[in-house]
Design a protein around this motif. Structure first.
Motif, mmCIF file in Angstrom:
data_model
loop_
_atom_site.group_PDB
_atom_site.id
_atom_site.type_symbol
_atom_site.label_atom_id
_atom_site.label_comp_id
_atom_site.label_asym_id
_atom_site.label_seq_id
_atom_site.Cartn_x
_atom_site.Cartn_y
_atom_site.Cartn_z
ATOM 1 N N THR B 12 47.008 37.797 42.644
ATOM 2 C CA THR B 12 47.002 39.186 42.619
ATOM 3 C C THR B 12 45.731 39.860 42.083
ATOM 4 O OG1 THR B 12 49.465 38.631 41.882
ATOM 5 C CG2 THR B 12 48.557 40.875 41.671
ATOM 6 N N VAL B 13 45.303 40.819 42.575
ATOM 7 C CA VAL B 13 44.208 41.503 41.970
ATOM 8 C C VAL B 13 44.426 42.747 41.489
ATOM 9 C CG1 VAL B 13 41.753 42.504 42.474
ATOM 10 C CG2 VAL B 13 42.555 40.545 43.565
ATOM 11 N N ILE B 14 44.468 42.952 40.047
ATOM 12 C CA ILE B 14 44.517 44.167 39.442
ATOM 13 C C ILE B 14 43.460 44.896 38.999
ATOM 14 C CG2 ILE B 14 46.919 43.501 39.058
ATOM 15 C CD1 ILE B 14 45.766 43.536 35.917
ATOM 16 N N PRO B 15 43.242 46.111 39.153
ATOM 17 C CA PRO B 15 42.061 46.770 38.379
ATOM 18 C C PRO B 15 42.254 47.151 36.929
ATOM 19 C CG PRO B 15 43.714 48.483 39.419
ATOM 20 C CD PRO B 15 44.224 47.092 39.662
ATOM 21 N N PHE B 16 41.397 46.834 36.091
ATOM 22 C CA PHE B 16 41.373 47.270 34.852
ATOM 23 C C PHE B 16 40.417 47.884 34.316
ATOM 24 C CE2 PHE B 16 40.597 46.342 30.197
ATOM 25 C CZ PHE B 16 41.837 46.213 29.830
ATOM 26 N N GLY B 17 40.611 49.228 33.980
ATOM 27 C CA GLY B 17 39.512 50.234 33.731
ATOM 28 C C GLY B 17 39.215 50.962 35.009
ATOM 29 N N PRO B 18 38.443 51.926 35.024
ATOM 30 C CA PRO B 18 37.473 52.372 33.833
ATOM 31 C C PRO B 18 38.277 53.318 32.919
ATOM 32 C CG PRO B 18 37.164 53.684 36.008
ATOM 33 C CD PRO B 18 38.053 52.675 36.098
ATOM 34 N N GLN B 19 39.376 53.865 33.424
ATOM 35 C CA GLN B 19 40.171 54.603 32.147
ATOM 36 C C GLN B 19 41.159 53.511 31.814
ATOM 37 O OE1 GLN B 19 39.217 56.606 35.079
ATOM 38 N NE2 GLN B 19 37.386 57.250 33.653
ATOM 39 N N LEU B 27 34.576 51.029 31.875
ATOM 40 C CA LEU B 27 34.028 49.822 32.356
ATOM 41 C C LEU B 27 35.383 49.149 33.183
ATOM 42 C CD1 LEU B 27 32.258 47.273 32.041
ATOM 43 C CD2 LEU B 27 33.697 46.470 29.955
ATOM 44 N N HIS B 28 34.914 48.829 34.263
ATOM 45 C CA HIS B 28 35.860 48.422 35.149
ATOM 46 C C HIS B 28 36.036 46.702 35.639
ATOM 47 C CE1 HIS B 28 38.724 48.595 38.784
ATOM 48 N NE2 HIS B 28 37.682 47.840 39.412
ATOM 49 N N PHE B 29 37.123 46.230 35.670
ATOM 50 C CA PHE B 29 37.144 44.948 36.003
ATOM 51 C C PHE B 29 38.224 44.700 37.208
ATOM 52 C CE2 PHE B 29 35.679 44.478 31.742
ATOM 53 C CZ PHE B 29 34.738 43.167 31.875
ATOM 54 N N ASP B 30 37.898 43.933 38.189
ATOM 55 C CA ASP B 30 38.765 43.474 39.179
ATOM 56 C C ASP B 30 39.241 42.164 38.454
ATOM 57 O OD1 ASP B 30 39.013 45.651 40.892
ATOM 58 O OD2 ASP B 30 37.738 44.490 42.282
ATOM 59 N N LEU B 31 40.613 42.072 38.066
ATOM 60 C CA LEU B 31 41.069 40.837 37.580
ATOM 61 C C LEU B 31 41.856 40.178 38.600
ATOM 62 C CD1 LEU B 31 42.239 42.040 33.884
ATOM 63 C CD2 LEU B 31 40.005 40.962 34.460
ATOM 64 N N THR B 32 41.550 39.034 38.895
ATOM 65 C CA THR B 32 42.368 38.212 39.723
ATOM 66 C C THR B 32 43.385 37.233 39.012
ATOM 67 O OG1 THR B 32 40.733 38.115 41.281
ATOM 68 C CG2 THR B 32 42.310 36.440 41.744
ATOM 69 N N LEU B 33 44.610 37.400 39.176
ATOM 70 C CA LEU B 33 45.801 36.858 38.194
ATOM 71 C C LEU B 33 46.478 35.677 38.993
ATOM 72 C CD1 LEU B 33 47.047 39.822 36.395
ATOM 73 C CD2 LEU B 33 45.365 38.429 35.748
ATOM 74 N N GLN B 34 46.731 34.661 38.465
ATOM 75 C CA GLN B 34 47.757 33.528 39.046
ATOM 76 C C GLN B 34 48.853 33.878 37.927
ATOM 77 O OE1 GLN B 34 46.460 29.512 39.384
ATOM 78 N NE2 GLN B 34 47.405 29.504 41.243
ATOM 79 N N ASP B 35 50.009 34.513 38.363
ATOM 80 C CA ASP B 35 50.813 34.610 37.323
ATOM 81 C C ASP B 35 50.369 35.599 36.290
ATOM 82 O OD1 ASP B 35 52.928 33.244 39.002
ATOM 83 O OD2 ASP B 35 52.707 31.417 37.949
ATOM 84 N N GLU B 36 50.298 35.083 34.965
ATOM 85 C CA GLU B 36 49.822 36.093 33.834
ATOM 86 C C GLU B 36 48.436 35.585 33.485
ATOM 87 O OE1 GLU B 36 50.953 38.814 32.226
ATOM 88 O OE2 GLU B 36 52.237 39.055 33.725
ATOM 89 N N LYS B 37 47.682 34.602 34.324
ATOM 90 C CA LYS B 37 46.741 34.122 33.754
ATOM 91 C C LYS B 37 45.479 34.482 34.749
ATOM 92 C CE LYS B 37 44.569 29.329 33.328
ATOM 93 N NZ LYS B 37 44.616 27.871 33.789
#
Lengths: 150, 366
Positions: B12-19, B27-37
């Protein structure tokens, strides 16, 4: 002891860059920064490395259409400097990894889930077959057409 | 957003930031998750890029100090000082002793203010609001001291090419040290909570571990590097009055979020002690030398900001406005290490990890 006393600047040619960087890496030097300057002949690129409190800078003079090899295969942290340098100054750098495709400053690309950020990451992520036909490779033409989040 | 073209099966890809509530700056991150990791994190900067480096081409080299100070509202004095030192290197200017010691005083004051601010933000991020308020109440005294000695609480405006523009009286400095002793007492009390409180330890210990080798190889600087066991502090290199001072470099070895917090807490105490020593040994005399002509050549300077080593480069061609100014800020150097630490962590720990590098996006964007 003042800072500039332990700083060496070495002018090198582009074709010696990777060889020199490789030897610095083997000698335990770490990357401090990369900076570019616009000159009348093109660009000047400075790579600074730190070993303890000493600093060594490799200086390249490159023409406006000349390419510089990326040092990201030696120093992963160089990706941020090289992408920024290309984005802000237009220095041509080959094989940056990861490659933000002229968009680390995020001016052209829509925000989250941008396709340009898929490439070059440390994790291989296969695209599902039922995904919409979004081209994975960024190109100037594709960027020009892009106006909204796909 | 499972099924997005960015995500593979089970990812799963979720955006983190910029707000984001824990991010004081964009600051923005695209976080790719496997479950909660978190299995991948791709940063995006550039939301507040201001082109301050390029502005040097259009400003007189003496006026640009005020622009350099505005790179960041937390380490403003040191940005101005780094630029001034680069110009002074080019012009071969020697700052008078009192000017050097005053600069050192404000550097350490800024370190205390920055670390206290960070402690408060970190406490707020993991939901300890009382600790946040208590820390910022102590920080307020530091800001008052900055205002009384330099004239500004955020932008000091006291550093100029050739020295300092303000010269506080010794009596004022003595009074400020007495005020700062209250901060020291308060910091000791807060440190007990920060280091000993089980809820805080639960959120910080063994979270976001950065090994010694990786920290060095990825170019981490400041408390991020020292918390991973690398004894590296640019103040030891010797600039301003530091060669004449003896101080301890704070090093931890566990490399986790708690280690980064401990390094900063211990640095607050050491900086407060240094401030007392600086005032006690403050020399008399002038604080600045006159600046004649225009710089020609290039200057490289490295200083230890609260967040770590910052590099300043100035190239000038004999005109009033330099050709190029470059600042490599500590946060920019710490981003690769931060991304490395995030990968493999739990999503719930991401805000804590980001905050423990003490990111300053204003600095990063310049």
């Amino acid at each position: 002891m003042s800072e500039h006393e332990t700083h060496e600047v070495e002018n090198i040619s582009t074709n010696l860059l990777l060889q020199t960087v490789d030897s610095l890496l083997l000698d335990g030097w770490r990357l401090i920064q990369v900076l570019a300057l616009s000159t009348t002949e093109g660009y000047e690129v400075n790579y600074s490395f730190g070993g303890g409190y000493a600093m060594k800078t490799l200086r390249l003079h490159v023409g406006p259409k000349q390419s510089v090899p990326s040092i990201t295969s030696y120093y992963a942290a160089a990706a941020y400097y090289e992408n920024e340098m290309r984005d802000l100054f237009g220095v041509r750098i080959e094989r940056i990894h990861p490659d933000w495709h002229n968009d680390i400053m995020g001016e052209k690309t829509p925000r989250a889930f941008s396709r340009v950020r898929v490439q070059g990451t440390s994790v291989e992520r296969p695209v599902p077959l039922d995904a919409p036909p979004v081209p994975l490779a960024s190109s100037p033409a594709a960027d020009a057409q892009e106006g909204a989040i796909k | 957003m499972s099924g997005s073209p960015n995500a593979g099966p089970g990812l799963t890809v979720i955006p983190f930031g910029p707000q984001h509530p824990v991010l004081p700056e964009p600051l923005h991150f695209d976080l790719t998750l496997q479950d909660e990791k978190v299995v991948d994190a791709i940063p995006q900067i550039g939301y507040i890029h201001r082109g301050l480096e390029m502005l040097v081409e259009k400003r007189d080299f003496t006026d640009y100090v005020h622009v350099a100070e505005r790179i960041c509202g937390i380490c403003s004095f040191m940005h101005g000082m780094g630029y001034c030192e680069a110009i002074e290197t080019i012009m071969d200017l020697t700052v008078p002793d009192r000017g050097r010691w005053l600069r050192t005083f404000w550097c350490e004051l800024e370190r205390v203010h920055s670390h206290l601010m960070w402690l408060g933000l970190a406490a707020d991020a993991f939901g300890f609001e009382n600790l946040f308020h208590a820390t910022w109440r102590a920080r307020e005294i530091v800001l008052d001291v900055a205002e009384e000695t330099a004239g500004g609480r955020v932008i000091y405006g006291s550093c100029i090419v050739g020295g300092t523009s303000t010269n506080p009286e010794n009596e004022t400095l003595d009074r400020c040290v007495k005020e700062l002793s209250k901060v020291r007492a308060e910091t000791i009390r807060l440190a007990e909570v920060f280091i000993g409180e089980p809820t805080v330890r639960h959120r910080l210990e063994k979270v976001g571990v950065l090994g010694r080798g990786k920290a060095y190889a990825l170019g981490a600087v400041g408390p991020m590097l020292r918390a991973s066991g690398v004894d590296y502090d640019m103040r030891r290199k010797g600039y301003e009055a530091y060669p004449e001072l003896t101080f301890a470099t704070m090093v931890e070895t566990s490399g986790d979020c708690m280690a980064r917090a401990k390094v900063r807490i211990r640095e607050i105490d050491e900086s407060l002690r240094l401030l007392g020593e600086i005032v006690a040994r403050m020399p008399g005399g002038p604080v600045a030398v006159p600046v004649k002509g225009a710089p020609e050549g290039e200057g490289w300077v490295r200083v230890e900001q609260p967040r770590g080593e910052a590099l300043y480069f100035v190239r000038a061609n004999g005109k009033r406005n330099p050709e190029r100014f470059r600042v490599r800020t500590p946060t920019f150097a710490n981003i690769p290490a931060m991304v490395e630490v995030m990968v493999g962590s739990q999503l719930a720990d991401v805000p804590t990890i980001i905050l423990t590098i003490d990111p300053c996006i204003s600095c990063t964007e310049r």
